[in-house]
Scaffold this active site. Structure first.
Site, PDB file in Angstrom:
ATOM      1  N   MET A 143      -0.666  -9.279 -14.334  1.00 48.32           N
ATOM      2  CA  MET A 143      -1.581  -9.690 -13.161  1.00 48.32           C
ATOM      3  C   MET A 143      -1.276 -11.123 -12.711  1.00 48.32           C
ATOM      4  O   MET A 143      -1.304 -11.433 -11.571  1.00 48.32           O
ATOM      5  CB  MET A 143      -2.863  -9.358 -13.775  1.00 48.32           C
ATOM      6  CG  MET A 143      -3.904  -9.677 -12.456  1.00 48.32           C
ATOM      7  SD  MET A 143      -5.710  -9.184 -13.111  1.00 48.32           S
ATOM      8  CE  MET A 143      -5.535  -7.396 -13.110  1.00 48.32           C
ATOM      9  N   LYS A 162       0.702  -9.401  13.976  1.00 47.38           N
ATOM     10  CA  LYS A 162      -0.160  -8.167  13.563  1.00 47.38           C
ATOM     11  C   LYS A 162      -0.276  -8.634  11.876  1.00 47.38           C
ATOM     12  O   LYS A 162       0.727  -9.366  11.257  1.00 47.38           O
ATOM     13  CB  LYS A 162       0.435  -6.842  13.565  1.00 47.38           C
ATOM     14  CG  LYS A 162       1.865  -6.615  13.199  1.00 47.38           C
ATOM     15  CD  LYS A 162       2.402  -5.293  13.747  1.00 47.38           C
ATOM     16  CE  LYS A 162       3.855  -5.104  13.088  1.00 47.38           C
ATOM     17  NZ  LYS A 162       4.250  -3.876  13.394  1.00 47.38           N
ATOM     18  N   ARG A 186       6.000   8.614  15.991  1.00 43.51           N
ATOM     19  CA  ARG A 186       4.885   8.123  15.284  1.00 43.51           C
ATOM     20  C   ARG A 186       3.649   7.998  16.339  1.00 43.51           C
ATOM     21  O   ARG A 186       3.028   8.897  16.493  1.00 43.51           O
ATOM     22  CB  ARG A 186       5.192   6.884  14.727  1.00 43.51           C
ATOM     23  CG  ARG A 186       4.133   6.201  13.702  1.00 43.51           C
ATOM     24  CD  ARG A 186       4.845   4.842  13.169  1.00 43.51           C
ATOM     25  NE  ARG A 186       4.825   3.857  14.066  1.00 43.51           N
ATOM     26  CZ  ARG A 186       5.373   2.561  13.798  1.00 43.51           C
ATOM     27  NH1 ARG A 186       5.541   2.216  12.459  1.00 43.51           N
ATOM     28  NH2 ARG A 186       5.673   1.941  14.711  1.00 43.51           N
ATOM     29  N   TYR A 243       4.090  -7.217 -21.485  1.00 47.07           N
ATOM     30  CA  TYR A 243       3.706  -5.439 -21.707  1.00 47.07           C
ATOM     31  C   TYR A 243       4.662  -4.360 -21.607  1.00 47.07           C
ATOM     32  O   TYR A 243       5.699  -4.598 -21.069  1.00 47.07           O
ATOM     33  CB  TYR A 243       2.734  -5.287 -20.538  1.00 47.07           C
ATOM     34  CG  TYR A 243       1.483  -5.807 -20.719  1.00 47.07           C
ATOM     35  CD1 TYR A 243       0.510  -5.629 -21.596  1.00 47.07           C
ATOM     36  CD2 TYR A 243       1.047  -6.974 -19.390  1.00 47.07           C
ATOM     37  CE1 TYR A 243      -0.731  -6.435 -21.370  1.00 47.07           C
ATOM     38  CE2 TYR A 243      -0.175  -7.507 -19.484  1.00 47.07           C
ATOM     39  CZ  TYR A 243      -0.945  -7.152 -20.342  1.00 47.07           C
ATOM     40  OH  TYR A 243      -2.279  -7.951 -20.446  1.00 47.07           O
TER      41      TYR A 243
HETATM   42  C1  LIG Z   1       5.555  -4.375  14.076  1.00 40.85           C
HETATM   43  C2  LIG Z   1       6.192  -4.074  15.320  1.00 40.85           C
HETATM   44  C3  LIG Z   1       7.384  -4.772  15.984  1.00 40.85           C
HETATM   45  C4  LIG Z   1       7.923  -5.522  15.237  1.00 40.85           C
HETATM   46  O1  LIG Z   1       9.038  -5.288  14.445  1.00 40.85           O
HETATM   47  P1  LIG Z   1       9.809  -6.036  13.334  1.00 40.85           P
HETATM   48  O2  LIG Z   1      10.872  -5.168  12.772  1.00 40.85           O
HETATM   49  O3  LIG Z   1       8.993  -7.005  12.578  1.00 40.85           O
HETATM   50  O4  LIG Z   1      10.465  -6.919  14.256  1.00 40.85           O
HETATM   51  C5  LIG Z   1       7.968  -4.505  17.277  1.00 40.85           C
HETATM   52  N1  LIG Z   1       6.964  -3.325  18.102  1.00 40.85           N
HETATM   53  C6  LIG Z   1       6.030  -2.767  17.483  1.00 40.85           C
HETATM   54  C7  LIG Z   1       5.687  -1.530  18.402  1.00 40.85           C
HETATM   55  C8  LIG Z   1       5.696  -2.816  16.220  1.00 40.85           C
HETATM   56  O5  LIG Z   1       4.557  -2.197  15.640  1.00 40.85           O
END
Ligand SMILES: *Cc1c(COP(=O)(O)O)cnc(C)c1O
Length: 367
Positions: free
Chosen positions: A312, A39, A135, A264
């Site tokens: 930046m 992802k 969640r 800055y």
């Molecule tokens: C992102 C995600 C993972 C991977 O988690 P990591 O901590 O990066 O290994 C596994 N399961 C779900 C449902 C996720 O959203």
């Protein structure tokens, strides 16, 4: 000549880390398989790049976006692909079926959409139970309705039970995972069908620390990219190799006197005559602006620290004790020789965020 910044992506390291994740899982559950979690553009490493590197070894790929899943199929990926948030509307289901996608079902509304799919679509389903993360996921109170729906709906082809750990990395209260495992067991107790379904529980932290959670499918993310999921254990000690190295060069050197300031806001004040190296990397490249002065950085192969605020397109570092370093010296912001976790920790964040924030303007070179 382009600006001298680039992100080097080490695909051999990615494969190494994937195989290590699966090895951990299969120690306890010999038949366990591993979704490569890709992802967020493979945590900033490039979705198609990561898929090409893992295409012949990964058991499957997990991500969020329907378009990205289709792109993987179009790139020739034949393994299962899991949509971690499932589908969002009825029209998605035809696309999912056409591309043989596996979908998470985390709420009753999604189950009802499945029933309405026309023609009936047989999709492999990951039934996500909310065991305490709060969640996504079906609650204990919703399970009777889920069971009725599954018993009468023609659609799911195969069901896997899934949940996600909130504290497998061990900080934030130290409650760990047992309380979630207990809730998960209570939710599935006395459900004959569920007893026979495969299970998918473990993220990177659980794979590494709780091998008993491996079951049928694990879901490694950050460990694939060489990041440690733990605040108290470094990636190298876990056998992980860095995949992304953010590199740049020194653009200019300033020799400043005691009392002079840098950058800055003038937050760095020289306490000794100081050689300041100016690096071609700033927050518009994805380097965290909130990394304070003192954050580690490598120049000409040696460790030093940043000075003052990140701007930046540039940041400053201390070359006073590195007389051999000067204009054009190579710089490593994180990666090879300097764990992204260390930079992230100095900046009060986690390596996940550094990787995902790598800016589009940074050229990527695969090594
Ligand atoms: C992102 C995600 C993972 C991977 O988690 P990591 O901590 O990066 O290994 C596994 N399961 C779900 C449902 C996720 O959203």
């Amino acid at each position: 000549m382009p600006r001298p910044i680039e992100a080097r992506i080490d695909l051999a390291a990615l494969r190494h880390n994937y195989l290590l994740a699966r090895q951990h899982a299969t120690r306890r559950s010999p038949a366990a398989k591993a979704w490569a979690v890709v992802k967020a553009n493979a945590y900033g490493h490039g979705l198609l790049r990561a898929a090409a590197a893992l295409g012949d070894v990964a058991d499957g790929f997990a991500l969020l976006d329907l378009d990205e899943a289709v792109a993987l199929r179009e790139a020739g990926i034949r393994q299962p692909i899991l949509l971690l948030e499932g589908f969002f509307e009825l029209a998605d289901l035809a696309v999912c079926a056409d591309h043989r996608l596996t979908v998470v079902v985390h709420c009753l509304e999604q189950l009802q959409l499945l029933r309405r799919a026309l023609p009936p679509r047989c999709l492999p389903v990951y039934l996500k139970l909310n065991s305490g993360m709060n969640r996504l996921g079906l609650t204990a109170g919703q399970l009777p309705a889920v069971r009725r729906e599954l018993a009468t709906s023609p659609t799911p082809a195969a069901v896997t039970l899934m949940t996600h750990f909130a504290e497998a990395d061990g900080d934030a209260g130290e409650r760990s995972i047992n309380w979630q495992l207990e809730r998960f067991a209570a939710m599935t107790a006395g459900w004959a069908d569920a007893a026979g379904w495969p299970r998918s529980l473990a993220n990177s932290a659980a794979i590494l620390r709780y091998p008993e959670t491996a079951h049928d499918w694990v879901r490694p993310g950050i460990m694939l990219y060489g990041g440690s999921p733990f605040a108290d254990q470094d990636a190298a000690g876990l056998g992980l190799q860095p995949v992304m190295t953010l590199c740049s060069r020194i653009l200019a050197v300033q020799e400043i006197a005691v009392g002079e300031r840098v950058g800055y806001g003038g937050t760095f004040v020289a306490q000794r005559p100081t050689r300041v190296g100016v690096v071609a990397c700033g927050y518009a490249d994805g380097y965290p602006r909130h990394a304070p002065g003192g954050t580690p950085i490598i120049v000409a192969g040696r460790r030093t620290q940043t000075l003052g605020r990140v701007s930046m397109d540039m940041l400053a570092c201390d070359l006073t004790d590195l007389p051999e370093a000067g204009v054009d010296s190579p710089v490593v912001l994180w990666g090879d020789g300097l764990a992204a976790d260390e930079v992230a920790s100095a900046a009060g964040t986690i390596s996940y965020e550094l990787f995902c924030a790598l800016a589009r303007r940074v050229p990527v070179r695969v090594v």
